[in-house]
Write a protein that holds these residues in place. Structure first.
Motif, short mmCIF file in Angstrom:
data_model
loop_
_atom_site.label_atom_id
_atom_site.label_comp_id
_atom_site.label_asym_id
_atom_site.label_seq_id
_atom_site.Cartn_x
_atom_site.Cartn_y
_atom_site.Cartn_z
N MET A 1 61.27 18.37 72.34
CA MET A 1 61.94 17.42 73.23
C MET A 1 61.11 17.13 74.47
SD MET A 1 65.99 18.31 72.82
CE MET A 1 66.48 17.10 74.02
N ASP A 2 60.43 18.13 75.01
CA ASP A 2 59.55 17.91 76.15
C ASP A 2 58.43 16.94 75.79
OD1 ASP A 2 61.05 19.63 77.73
OD2 ASP A 2 59.69 21.34 77.45
N ARG A 3 57.85 17.12 74.60
CA ARG A 3 56.78 16.21 74.16
C ARG A 3 57.32 14.79 73.97
NH1 ARG A 3 54.51 17.58 69.17
NH2 ARG A 3 56.13 19.10 68.80
N MET A 4 58.51 14.69 73.39
CA MET A 4 59.12 13.37 73.21
C MET A 4 59.35 12.71 74.57
SD MET A 4 61.80 14.25 70.14
CE MET A 4 62.57 12.64 70.12
N ARG A 5 59.94 13.46 75.51
CA ARG A 5 60.18 12.91 76.85
C ARG A 5 58.87 12.43 77.49
NH1 ARG A 5 63.64 17.27 77.42
NH2 ARG A 5 65.81 16.63 77.43
N GLY A 6 57.84 13.24 77.37
CA GLY A 6 56.54 12.88 77.95
C GLY A 6 55.99 11.60 77.35
N ARG A 7 56.15 11.45 76.06
CA ARG A 7 55.64 10.24 75.40
C ARG A 7 56.45 9.01 75.79
NH1 ARG A 7 53.42 11.78 69.52
NH2 ARG A 7 52.25 13.63 70.14
N PHE A 8 57.78 9.17 75.86
CA PHE A 8 58.61 8.04 76.29
C PHE A 8 58.25 7.65 77.73
CE2 PHE A 8 62.04 9.77 73.25
CZ PHE A 8 61.59 8.99 72.19
N GLN A 9 58.06 8.64 78.59
CA GLN A 9 57.69 8.38 79.98
C GLN A 9 56.35 7.62 80.05
OE1 GLN A 9 59.29 8.83 82.82
NE2 GLN A 9 60.96 10.17 82.24
N ALA A 10 55.37 8.11 79.32
CA ALA A 10 54.03 7.52 79.36
C ALA A 10 54.02 6.10 78.81
CB ALA A 10 53.04 8.40 78.59
N ALA A 11 54.73 5.87 77.72
CA ALA A 11 54.68 4.57 77.06
C ALA A 11 55.59 3.53 77.69
CB ALA A 11 55.04 4.73 75.58
N ASP B 1 57.01 3.56 68.26
CA ASP B 1 55.55 3.64 68.40
C ASP B 1 55.12 4.79 69.31
OD1 ASP B 1 55.18 1.51 66.70
OD2 ASP B 1 54.66 0.06 68.28
N SER B 2 55.94 5.11 70.30
CA SER B 2 55.56 6.17 71.24
C SER B 2 55.64 7.56 70.62
CB SER B 2 56.40 6.09 72.52
OG SER B 2 57.75 6.31 72.25
N VAL B 3 56.38 7.71 69.52
CA VAL B 3 56.49 9.02 68.84
C VAL B 3 56.16 8.90 67.35
CG1 VAL B 3 58.14 10.04 70.46
CG2 VAL B 3 59.00 8.69 68.53
N HIS B 4 55.39 7.88 66.99
CA HIS B 4 55.15 7.58 65.57
C HIS B 4 54.60 8.75 64.77
CE1 HIS B 4 51.12 6.95 67.17
NE2 HIS B 4 50.68 7.14 65.95
N ASP B 5 53.72 9.55 65.35
CA ASP B 5 53.13 10.66 64.60
C ASP B 5 54.09 11.84 64.45
OD1 ASP B 5 52.81 11.05 67.42
OD2 ASP B 5 51.39 12.65 67.01
N MET B 6 55.20 11.82 65.17
CA MET B 6 56.20 12.87 65.06
C MET B 6 57.29 12.52 64.03
SD MET B 6 56.69 13.80 69.10
CE MET B 6 57.66 15.28 68.85
N MET B 7 57.38 11.24 63.69
CA MET B 7 58.41 10.78 62.76
C MET B 7 58.18 11.37 61.37
SD MET B 7 60.49 9.01 64.60
CE MET B 7 61.53 8.47 63.26
N HIS B 8 59.27 11.76 60.74
CA HIS B 8 59.31 12.29 59.37
C HIS B 8 58.74 13.69 59.23
CE1 HIS B 8 60.70 8.35 58.33
NE2 HIS B 8 59.59 7.82 58.75
N SER B 9 58.20 14.25 60.29
CA SER B 9 57.78 15.65 60.23
C SER B 9 58.61 16.43 61.25
CB SER B 9 56.28 15.79 60.51
OG SER B 9 55.94 15.27 61.78
N GLU B 10 58.53 16.05 62.51
CA GLU B 10 59.30 16.73 63.55
C GLU B 10 60.60 16.01 63.86
OE1 GLU B 10 56.87 18.55 66.82
OE2 GLU B 10 55.40 17.12 66.05
N ILE B 11 60.62 14.71 63.64
CA ILE B 11 61.81 13.90 63.89
C ILE B 11 62.25 13.30 62.56
CG2 ILE B 11 62.75 11.89 65.09
CD1 ILE B 11 60.42 12.22 67.13
N HIS B 12 63.45 13.66 62.14
CA HIS B 12 63.98 13.08 60.90
C HIS B 12 64.73 11.79 61.20
CE1 HIS B 12 65.69 12.73 56.93
NE2 HIS B 12 66.88 12.63 57.48
#
Length: 90
Positions: free
Chosen positions: A6-16, A67-78
């Motif tokens: 969740m911290d990584r997701m928040r960081g990516r949303f913030q950055a993008a 797009d901000s979490v695309h590499d997390m989709m289907h592995s870390e984010i279902h």
């Protein structure tokens, strides 16, 4: 692991998206036993209010979020339920 994710997701949303409001919730417990839960992917709800969404159609807003979490989709984010608003809509 969930907190780090969740911290990584928040960081990516913030950055993008430089949101003026960001609420991220883990709803994985509500989906226990679901096939996606078995793979380790989690279920999240996100509410993002960003100036970048002004004048954009909903599908474009969602694409920016994905797009901000695309590499997390289907592995870390279902699953990711998105509420994407411009400040003028709040």
């Amino acid at each position: 692991m969930s907190d780090t994710r969740m911290d990584r997701m928040r960081g990516r949303f913030q950055a993008a998206l430089s949101p003026v409001e960001l609420v991220l919730e883990d709803d994985s417990a509500m989906h226990a036993g679901h096939a996606g839960a078995a793979s380790g992917g989690a279920h999240y709800n996100v509410r993002i209010v960003s100036l970048q969404f002004e004048g954009l159609k909903l599908v474009t807003r969602h694409r920016l979020v994905y797009d901000s979490v695309h590499d997390m989709m289907h592995s870390e984010i279902h699953a990711l339920a998105i509420t994407a608003l411009a400040p003028s809509e709040v």
